[in-house]
Write a protein that holds these residues in place. Structure first.
Motif, PDB file in Angstrom:
ATOM      1  N   LYS A  32       5.497  15.122   5.501  1.00 32.84           N
ATOM      2  CA  LYS A  32       6.711  14.865   4.729  1.00 32.84           C
ATOM      3  C   LYS A  32       7.282  13.488   5.033  1.00 32.84           C
ATOM      4  CE  LYS A  32      11.016  17.057   3.377  1.00 32.84           C
ATOM      5  NZ  LYS A  32      10.724  17.146   1.969  1.00 32.84           N
ATOM      6  N   SER A  33       7.154  13.052   6.285  1.00 34.62           N
ATOM      7  CA  SER A  33       7.660  11.728   6.644  1.00 34.62           C
ATOM      8  C   SER A  33       6.646  10.622   6.354  1.00 34.62           C
ATOM      9  CB  SER A  33       8.039  11.703   8.125  1.00 34.62           C
ATOM     10  OG  SER A  33       6.876  11.840   8.926  1.00 34.62           O
ATOM     11  N   ASN A  34       5.519  10.979   5.722  1.00 34.13           N
ATOM     12  CA  ASN A  34       4.443  10.021   5.404  1.00 34.13           C
ATOM     13  C   ASN A  34       4.007   9.250   6.648  1.00 34.13           C
ATOM     14  OD1 ASN A  34       4.063  10.578   2.643  1.00 34.13           O
ATOM     15  ND2 ASN A  34       5.892   9.381   2.149  1.00 34.13           N
ATOM     16  N   HIS A  35       3.783   9.982   7.714  1.00 33.80           N
ATOM     17  CA  HIS A  35       3.335   9.389   8.967  1.00 33.80           C
ATOM     18  C   HIS A  35       2.015   8.654   8.725  1.00 33.80           C
ATOM     19  CE1 HIS A  35       1.937   9.174  13.159  1.00 33.80           C
ATOM     20  NE2 HIS A  35       3.231   9.211  13.464  1.00 33.80           N
ATOM     21  N   HIS A  36       1.902   7.458   9.250  1.00 34.12           N
ATOM     22  CA  HIS A  36       0.746   6.602   8.957  1.00 34.12           C
ATOM     23  C   HIS A  36      -0.581   7.200   9.420  1.00 34.12           C
ATOM     24  CE1 HIS A  36       0.236   5.192  13.120  1.00 34.12           C
ATOM     25  NE2 HIS A  36       1.562   5.294  13.180  1.00 34.12           N
ATOM     26  N   ALA A  37      -0.560   8.052  10.425  1.00 36.68           N
ATOM     27  CA  ALA A  37      -1.806   8.659  10.905  1.00 36.68           C
ATOM     28  C   ALA A  37      -2.361   9.675   9.912  1.00 36.68           C
ATOM     29  CB  ALA A  37      -1.583   9.330  12.244  1.00 36.68           C
ATOM     30  N   PHE A  38      -1.504  10.203   9.034  1.00 41.30           N
ATOM     31  CA  PHE A  38      -1.946  11.224   8.092  1.00 41.30           C
ATOM     32  C   PHE A  38      -2.034  10.720   6.664  1.00 41.30           C
ATOM     33  CE2 PHE A  38      -0.250  13.599  11.658  1.00 41.30           C
ATOM     34  CZ  PHE A  38      -1.241  14.540  11.847  1.00 41.30           C
ATOM     35  N   THR A  39      -1.338   9.672   6.325  1.00 45.35           N
ATOM     36  CA  THR A  39      -1.349   9.181   4.946  1.00 45.35           C
ATOM     37  C   THR A  39      -1.715   7.706   4.841  1.00 45.35           C
ATOM     38  OG1 THR A  39       1.019   8.699   5.081  1.00 45.35           O
ATOM     39  CG2 THR A  39       0.396  10.840   4.192  1.00 45.35           C
ATOM     40  N   GLY A  40      -2.207   7.100   5.898  1.00 46.75           N
ATOM     41  CA  GLY A  40      -2.418   5.660   5.891  1.00 46.75           C
ATOM     42  C   GLY A  40      -3.808   5.187   5.517  1.00 46.75           C
ATOM     43  N   SER A  41      -4.800   6.071   5.424  1.00 48.87           N
ATOM     44  CA  SER A  41      -6.160   5.595   5.136  1.00 48.87           C
ATOM     45  C   SER A  41      -6.534   5.898   3.690  1.00 48.87           C
ATOM     46  CB  SER A  41      -7.162   6.254   6.083  1.00 48.87           C
ATOM     47  OG  SER A  41      -7.258   7.632   5.812  1.00 48.87           O
ATOM     48  N   GLU A  42      -7.718   5.430   3.288  1.00 51.12           N
ATOM     49  CA  GLU A  42      -8.172   5.617   1.908  1.00 51.12           C
ATOM     50  C   GLU A  42      -8.456   7.075   1.573  1.00 51.12           C
ATOM     51  OE1 GLU A  42     -11.482   3.147   0.973  1.00 51.12           O
ATOM     52  OE2 GLU A  42     -10.424   1.311   1.466  1.00 51.12           O
ATOM     53  N   GLY A  43      -8.942   7.855   2.538  1.00 52.37           N
ATOM     54  CA  GLY A  43      -9.279   9.249   2.277  1.00 52.37           C
ATOM     55  C   GLY A  43      -8.105  10.195   2.418  1.00 52.37           C
ATOM     56  N   SER A  44      -6.954   9.665   2.787  1.00 47.00           N
ATOM     57  CA  SER A  44      -5.777  10.499   2.985  1.00 47.00           C
ATOM     58  C   SER A  44      -5.093  10.788   1.656  1.00 47.00           C
ATOM     59  CB  SER A  44      -4.785   9.795   3.903  1.00 47.00           C
ATOM     60  OG  SER A  44      -5.369   9.545   5.154  1.00 47.00           O
ATOM     61  N   PRO A  45      -4.362  11.888   1.572  1.00 41.80           N
ATOM     62  CA  PRO A  45      -3.621  12.169   0.345  1.00 41.80           C
ATOM     63  C   PRO A  45      -2.514  11.146   0.130  1.00 41.80           C
ATOM     64  CG  PRO A  45      -3.039  13.754   2.049  1.00 41.80           C
ATOM     65  CD  PRO A  45      -4.176  12.931   2.575  1.00 41.80           C
ATOM     66  N   GLU A  46      -2.274  10.822  -1.143  1.00 42.92           N
ATOM     67  CA  GLU A  46      -1.246   9.831  -1.451  1.00 42.92           C
ATOM     68  C   GLU A  46       0.152  10.440  -1.456  1.00 42.92           C
ATOM     69  OE1 GLU A  46      -2.228   7.864  -5.053  1.00 42.92           O
ATOM     70  OE2 GLU A  46      -4.216   7.289  -4.352  1.00 42.92           O
ATOM     71  N   ASP A  47       0.256  11.705  -1.846  1.00 39.47           N
ATOM     72  CA  ASP A  47       1.556  12.365  -1.930  1.00 39.47           C
ATOM     73  C   ASP A  47       1.739  13.283  -0.730  1.00 39.47           C
ATOM     74  OD1 ASP A  47       3.973  13.316  -2.750  1.00 39.47           O
ATOM     75  OD2 ASP A  47       3.204  14.459  -4.454  1.00 39.47           O
ATOM     76  N   GLY A  48       2.293  12.743   0.335  1.00 42.63           N
ATOM     77  CA  GLY A  48       2.505  13.527   1.540  1.00 42.63           C
ATOM     78  C   GLY A  48       3.495  14.659   1.332  1.00 42.63           C
ATOM     79  N   GLY A  49       4.443  14.492   0.412  1.00 40.67           N
ATOM     80  CA  GLY A  49       5.425  15.529   0.128  1.00 40.67           C
ATOM     81  C   GLY A  49       4.798  16.775  -0.466  1.00 40.67           C
ATOM     82  N   ALA A  50       3.789  16.598  -1.321  1.00 40.11           N
ATOM     83  CA  ALA A  50       3.105  17.750  -1.916  1.00 40.11           C
ATOM     84  C   ALA A  50       2.314  18.517  -0.856  1.00 40.11           C
ATOM     85  CB  ALA A  50       2.183  17.291  -3.040  1.00 40.11           C
ATOM     86  N   VAL A  51       1.669  17.777   0.019  1.00 37.45           N
ATOM     87  CA  VAL A  51       0.928  18.419   1.117  1.00 37.45           C
ATOM     88  C   VAL A  51       1.900  19.154   2.029  1.00 37.45           C
ATOM     89  CG1 VAL A  51      -0.587  18.012   3.092  1.00 37.45           C
ATOM     90  CG2 VAL A  51      -0.910  16.697   0.996  1.00 37.45           C
ATOM     91  N   ALA A  52       3.032  18.537   2.318  1.00 39.94           N
ATOM     92  CA  ALA A  52       4.044  19.176   3.162  1.00 39.94           C
ATOM     93  C   ALA A  52       4.556  20.451   2.517  1.00 39.94           C
ATOM     94  CB  ALA A  52       5.197  18.215   3.414  1.00 39.94           C
ATOM     95  N   GLY A  53       4.741  20.449   1.203  1.00 40.14           N
ATOM     96  CA  GLY A  53       5.179  21.652   0.504  1.00 40.14           C
ATOM     97  C   GLY A  53       4.192  22.792   0.657  1.00 40.14           C
ATOM     98  N   SER A  54       2.902  22.474   0.562  1.00 33.77           N
ATOM     99  CA  SER A  54       1.867  23.498   0.744  1.00 33.77           C
ATOM    100  C   SER A  54       1.873  24.020   2.172  1.00 33.77           C
ATOM    101  CB  SER A  54       0.490  22.923   0.418  1.00 33.77           C
ATOM    102  OG  SER A  54       0.428  22.544  -0.929  1.00 33.77           O
ATOM    103  N   LEU A  55       2.049  23.126   3.126  1.00 38.38           N
ATOM    104  CA  LEU A  55       2.088  23.541   4.529  1.00 38.38           C
ATOM    105  C   LEU A  55       3.303  24.417   4.813  1.00 38.38           C
ATOM    106  CD1 LEU A  55       0.942  20.258   6.258  1.00 38.38           C
ATOM    107  CD2 LEU A  55      -0.292  22.411   6.222  1.00 38.38           C
ATOM    108  N   PHE A  56       4.444  24.087   4.233  1.00 40.37           N
ATOM    109  CA  PHE A  56       5.633  24.894   4.467  1.00 40.37           C
ATOM    110  C   PHE A  56       5.526  26.259   3.787  1.00 40.37           C
ATOM    111  CE2 PHE A  56       7.929  20.674   5.138  1.00 40.37           C
ATOM    112  CZ  PHE A  56       7.816  20.774   6.515  1.00 40.37           C
ATOM    113  N   THR A  57       4.798  26.333   2.678  1.00 41.36           N
ATOM    114  CA  THR A  57       4.530  27.633   2.061  1.00 41.36           C
ATOM    115  C   THR A  57       3.663  28.481   2.979  1.00 41.36           C
ATOM    116  OG1 THR A  57       4.672  26.656  -0.149  1.00 41.36           O
ATOM    117  CG2 THR A  57       3.551  28.784   0.036  1.00 41.36           C
TER     118      THR A  57
END
Length: 88
Positions: A32-57
């Motif tokens: 959710k905070s778009n931490h660079h370790a999780f959203t900073g590379s080419e293979g990482s998801p671009e929308d960290g908020g959507a991934v966070a929503g799935s994780l919170f579900t």
């Protein structure tokens, strides 16, 4: 009321659900905070908020497991105190 599952299954579910809630919550916060370790590379998801929503579900599902399995474990503890379950 009688428990549906064995004591070992209930307690295993409680422990696994507890750790799953902690781990998935931390991962959700980092995405959710778009931490660079999780959203900073080419293979990482671009929308960290959507991934966070799935994780919170998933966290909500594991909280439900924790509550249900905790109730099952409590039923076993209560039954053992009264001597209703004897494996001898």
């Amino acid at each position: 009321m009688k428990p549906f599952f064995s004591a070992l299954s209930a307690w295993s579910c409680v422990v696994i659900s507890f750790f799953a809630v902690i781990i998935l919550t931390v991962l959700g916060i980092l995405f959710k905070s778009n931490h660079h370790a999780f959203t900073g590379s080419e293979g990482s998801p671009e929308d960290g908020g959507a991934v966070a929503g799935s994780l919170f579900t998933a966290v909500l599902v594991y909280v439900a497991f924790f509550v249900f399995c905790g109730f099952q474990a409590w039923l076993h503890v209560r039954a053992n105190r009264r001597g209703a379950i004897s494996l001898h």
